[in-house]
Design an enzyme around this catalytic site. Structure first.
Site, PDB file in Angstrom:
ATOM      1  CE  LYS A 162       0.380 -17.951  -0.349  1.00  0.00           C
ATOM      2  NZ  LYS A 162      -0.567 -16.866   0.525  1.00  0.00           N
ATOM      3  CE1 TYR A 186      -8.339 -15.109   4.471  1.00  0.00           C
ATOM      4  CE2 TYR A 186      -7.517 -15.810   2.538  1.00  0.00           C
ATOM      5  CZ  TYR A 186      -8.625 -15.175   3.081  1.00  0.00           C
ATOM      6  OH  TYR A 186      -9.501 -14.502   2.350  1.00  0.00           O
ATOM      7  CD  GLU A 202     -16.176 -28.009 -20.184  1.00  0.00           C
ATOM      8  OE1 GLU A 202     -16.959 -28.015 -20.941  1.00  0.00           O
ATOM      9  OE2 GLU A 202     -15.327 -28.978 -20.037  1.00  0.00           O
ATOM     10  CG  HIS A 253     -15.036 -29.666 -23.788  1.00  0.00           C
ATOM     11  ND1 HIS A 253     -15.602 -30.236 -22.444  1.00  0.00           N
ATOM     12  CD2 HIS A 253     -14.872 -30.683 -24.358  1.00  0.00           C
ATOM     13  CE1 HIS A 253     -15.807 -31.452 -22.525  1.00  0.00           C
ATOM     14  NE2 HIS A 253     -15.105 -31.953 -23.520  1.00  0.00           N
ATOM     15  CD  GLU A 302       9.989  -1.136   5.298  1.00  0.00           C
ATOM     16  OE1 GLU A 302       8.827  -0.878   4.754  1.00  0.00           O
ATOM     17  OE2 GLU A 302      10.179  -1.759   6.221  1.00  0.00           O
ATOM     18  CD  GLU A 346      -2.588 -19.147   2.048  1.00  0.00           C
ATOM     19  OE1 GLU A 346      -1.578 -18.406   2.653  1.00  0.00           O
ATOM     20  OE2 GLU A 346      -3.359 -18.749   1.278  1.00  0.00           O
ATOM     21  NE  ARG A 387     -14.358 -17.075  13.614  1.00  0.00           N
ATOM     22  CZ  ARG A 387     -13.903 -15.814  13.895  1.00  0.00           C
ATOM     23  NH1 ARG A 387     -14.801 -15.010  13.441  1.00  0.00           N
ATOM     24  NH2 ARG A 387     -12.938 -15.419  14.233  1.00  0.00           N
ATOM     25  CB  THR A 394       3.689  -8.676   5.054  1.00  0.00           C
ATOM     26  OG1 THR A 394       4.101  -7.902   6.258  1.00  0.00           O
ATOM     27  CG2 THR A 394       3.425 -10.120   5.376  1.00  0.00           C
ATOM     28  CB  CYS A 395       2.790  -8.597  -0.097  1.00  0.00           C
ATOM     29  SG  CYS A 395       2.413  -9.636  -1.526  1.00  0.00           S
ATOM     30  CB  CYS A 401       1.218 -12.827  -1.211  1.00  0.00           C
ATOM     31  SG  CYS A 401       0.494 -11.519  -0.206  1.00  0.00           S
ATOM     32  NE  ARG A 414      -9.869 -19.010  18.748  1.00  0.00           N
ATOM     33  CZ  ARG A 414      -9.562 -17.489  19.206  1.00  0.00           C
ATOM     34  NH1 ARG A 414      -8.957 -17.548  20.346  1.00  0.00           N
ATOM     35  NH2 ARG A 414      -9.771 -16.678  18.361  1.00  0.00           N
ATOM     36  N   GLY A 464      -3.304 -15.350  13.872  1.00  0.00           N
ATOM     37  CA  GLY A 464      -3.670 -13.730  13.672  1.00  0.00           C
ATOM     38  C   GLY A 464      -2.545 -12.990  13.621  1.00  0.00           C
ATOM     39  N   GLY A 478       0.773  -1.207   0.170  1.00  0.00           N
ATOM     40  CA  GLY A 478      -0.192   0.029   0.056  1.00  0.00           C
ATOM     41  C   GLY A 478       0.798   1.362  -0.199  1.00  0.00           C
TER      42      GLY A 478
END
Ligand code: NDP
Length: 452
Positions: A50, A176, A441, A436, A34, A180, A203, A41-42, A47, A197, A261, A15
Site C-alpha cells: 500500500k 483507513y 517546527e 527551521h 503458514e 488510503e 470515525r 497481510t502487512c 501496509c 454510509r 472492514g 505477530g
C-alpha cells in the site's frame, strides 16, 4: 509420525513471526505453519505494498509542482503493470527475508495449513505436532457487505494485483483502507469516488482532521458521497458496474472496491477442538496475557481484534515470547498512546486523544491549531494547507493529543509520540527549539490557544 515443540505458531504474519523468532532465541523449540504467504497481510496485501502504491500516486503532485521549480517534465505517462511488477519484486524480496529470519533463528517452517486437534496437538504438513503451547496468529481477511452483486466488487486483496488501472473506481467504506486506496486511485489518475454510509469518514479521528482531509480530497478532484449505504451492484452490458444506494443514488464505475472492514481468520483452525471462544464479532477471546479459555492456546494480532496495527501485533508477539520463555523480561503492553498514520494523500498522523474524546473524558481542554501552506507549495498557485493540532489538558498543561494532516504526517507524529509518552506539557513543547525551516517546527511554535 509425531513431532514435539514448546511453541507451535499458526500464521507467519507480523505477530506470529515475531513471537516465533524471539521464542526460538530464548531457547524454545518452535514450529510455524503458514499456508499462504510469509509476512502476512502487512507484507503481502497491506501496509508495505500500500505504501509503495501511495508513493507511486504521489508523483502526480510532484509533476504538478515541478514547473514552478524550473523543471519541464513534459506530459507524464503512467503504466500500472510496471508499478505492480516493481511492487511484486520488492514483496518477493521481503518474503525471502522473512524466510531467512525464521530459518536463521532455528524455527521449523511448515508451509501448509494447520489445524488444532486437541489442546496440545496440531496437524500440519501431513504430520502431528505435540506442542506445550499453541499460538494462533492468523490475522484477518477483508469482508464485503451481504448485498446482491457483492461478488462483482473487489477488496484490498485483489486491488494489489489488478491487471490494469480502472478508469472509474468506486471505493465503498470510510476507514483507513478506503481513504488510503481512494487516494492512491485518485493520485494515479482514475476517476475516483469514495462512498461512505456515515456523514463523514474516519470515525474516531479528530473532527478537525476529518473535515480537513475531506476538503483537501475534494480539492484534489476526488468525489465524496456520504450517507451512502450500498444495496446492490449490477453489471451492465458494456461491462460497467452500477452500484445502487439506499436513498436511490446510483454510481457507475469500472471497479467497485469494498473497504468495509475485516473479519478474523478462524475458519478451519480446529478451535472447536479446544475450549477457546470467539467474541460476538468473531474475534478469539483472550485475557491480558493473550491466553484463550484453553490455557495452552494463545492468540494475538488481528485475530483477537484488539488494535489492528502491525506494531501492536509485533509488541504482542514479543510479549507472548517473553511471558512463556523469558518471564523475568515480560512487560505487559500499554495500549494507550498508540501513534498511527493514515496514508491518504495528504497523510494523517495522530497520537493521543482527539478533542472530542478529551472533552468526553472530562478534561477541560485547550486547543492549539494551525493551518498553513507548506513551504514546498509556496512557489506556485497551490492552496493545499497542512493542519496541526494539539489537544491540551488545561488543568495540568499536559498534551493529550497531537494531530496532523499534511506531507509526512506519520514521520512527524512518531517523534511526538515519544514526547507524549514521556508526559510532555505545552511548556516542554514551547521550550523545545524548532528545526527551521520545516513544517514540524509549527508543533513547537503554536503559542495561542484557539478561542472558544
Ligand atoms: P475499518 O474498520 O477502519 O473501516 C471499515 C469501514 O467500513 C468503516 O468506515 C465502516 O463504516 C464501513 N463499513 C463496515 N461495514 C459496512 C457495510 N456493511 N456497508 C458499508 N460500509 C461498511 O476497516 P478497514 O478495512 O479500513 O481497516 C481495518 C483495520 O486495519 C483498521 O481499523 C486499521 O486498524 C488497520 N489498517 C491500518 C492502516 C494503517 O495503519 N495505515 C492501513 C489499513 C488498515 P462505519 O464507520 O459506519 O462503521
Amino acid at each position: 509420525m509425531s513431532r514435539e515443540v514448546d511453541l507451535f505458531v499458526i500464521g507467519a504474519g507480523s505477530g506470529g513471526v515475531r513471537a516465533a523468532r524471539f521464542a526460538a532465541g530464548f531457547g524454545a523449540r518452535v514450529a510455524v505453519a503458514e499456508s499462504r504467504y510469509l509476512g502476512g497481510t502487512c507484507v503481502n496485501v497491506g501496509c508495505v505494498p500500500k505504501k509503495l502504491l501511495s508513493y507511486g500516486a504521489h508523483f502526480h503532485e510532484d509533476f504538478e509542482l515541478a514547473p514552478d521549480y524550473g523543471w519541464s517534465p513534459g506530459k507524464p505517462g503512467f503504466d500500472w503493470p510496471t508499478l505492480i511488477a516493481s511492487k511484486n519484486r520488492e514483496i518477493a524480496r521481503l518474503n525471502g527475508i522473512y524466510r531467512s529470519l525464521l530459518l536463521g533463528s532455528g524455527v521449523t517452517l511448515i508451509e501448509s495449513h494447520a489445524r488444532i486437534l486437541d489442546p496440545h496437538t496440531v496437524e500440519a504438513g501431513g504430520e502431528r505436532w505435540q506442542a506445550k503451547h499453541i499460538l494462533v496468529a492468523t490475522g484477518g481477511w477483508p469482508q464485503k457487505p451481504d448485498i446482491p452483486g457483492a461478488d462483482l466488487g473487489i477488496t484490498s486483496n485483489e486491488a494489489f494485483f489488478l491487471p490494469a488501472l480502472p478508469r472509474r473506481v468506486l471505493v465503498i467504506g470510510g476507514g483507513y483502507i478506503a481513504v488510503e486506496f481512494a487516494s492512491i486511485f485518485n493520485g494515479l489518475g482514475a476517476d475516483t469516488t469514495l462512498a461512505h454510509r456515515g456523514d463523514l469518514f474516519l470515525r474516531g479521528f479528530d473532527q478537525a482532521v476529518r473535515e480537513h482531509l475531506r476538503d483537501t480530497l475534494l480539492a484534489k478532484g476526488m468525489k465524496l458521497e456520504f450517507g451512502a449505504e450500498p444495496v446492490k451492484i449490477a453489471k451492465r452490458s458494456d461491462g460497467s458496474l452500477a452500484t445502487s444506494f439506499k436513498d436511490g443514488r446510483e454510481i457507475e464505475s469500472d471497479c467497485v472496491f469494498f473497504a468495509t472492514g475485516r473479519r478474523a481468520m478462524t475458519e478451519g483452525l480446529g478451535l472447536e477442538n479446544c475450549a477457546a471462544k470467539l467474541d460476538d464479532k468473531g474475534h478469539i477471546q483472550v485475557d491480558k496475557q493473550f491466553v484463550t479459555a484453553e490455557p495452552s492456546v494463545l492468540a494475538l494480532g488481528d485475530v483477537i481484534g484488539r488494535v489492528q496495527l502491525t506494531p501492536v501485533a509485533l509488541a504482542e508477539g514479543m510479549a507472548v515470547a517473553r511471558r512463556l520463555f523469558r518471564p523475568e523480561e515480560y512487560r505487559p503492553i500499554d495500549y494507550e498512546l498508540i501513534p498511527t498514520a493514515v496514508f491518504s494523500l495528504p497523510n494523517i498522523g495522530t497520537v493521543g486523544l482527539t478533542e472530542e474524546a478529551a472533552r468526553k473524558a472530562g478534561h477541560e481542554v485547550k486547543v492549539f491549531e494551525s493551518r498553513f501552506r507548506p513551504m514546498r507549495l509556496s512557489l506556485g498557485p497551490h492552496s493545499e494547507k497542512t493542519l496541526m493540532k494539539l489537544v491540551v489538558d488545561a488543568a495540568s498543561d499536559r498534551v493529550l493529543g497531537c494531530h496532523m494532516v499534511g506531507p509526512d504526517a506519520g514521520e512527524v507524529i512518531q517523534g511526538l509520540a515519544v514526547a507524549l509518552r514521556a508526559g510532555a506539557t505545552t511548556r516542554v513543547f514551547d521550550e523545545t527549539l524548532g528545526i527551521h525551516p520545516t513544517a514540524a517546527e509549527e508543533f513547537v511554535t503554536m503559542r495561542t490557544p484557539r478561542a472558544g
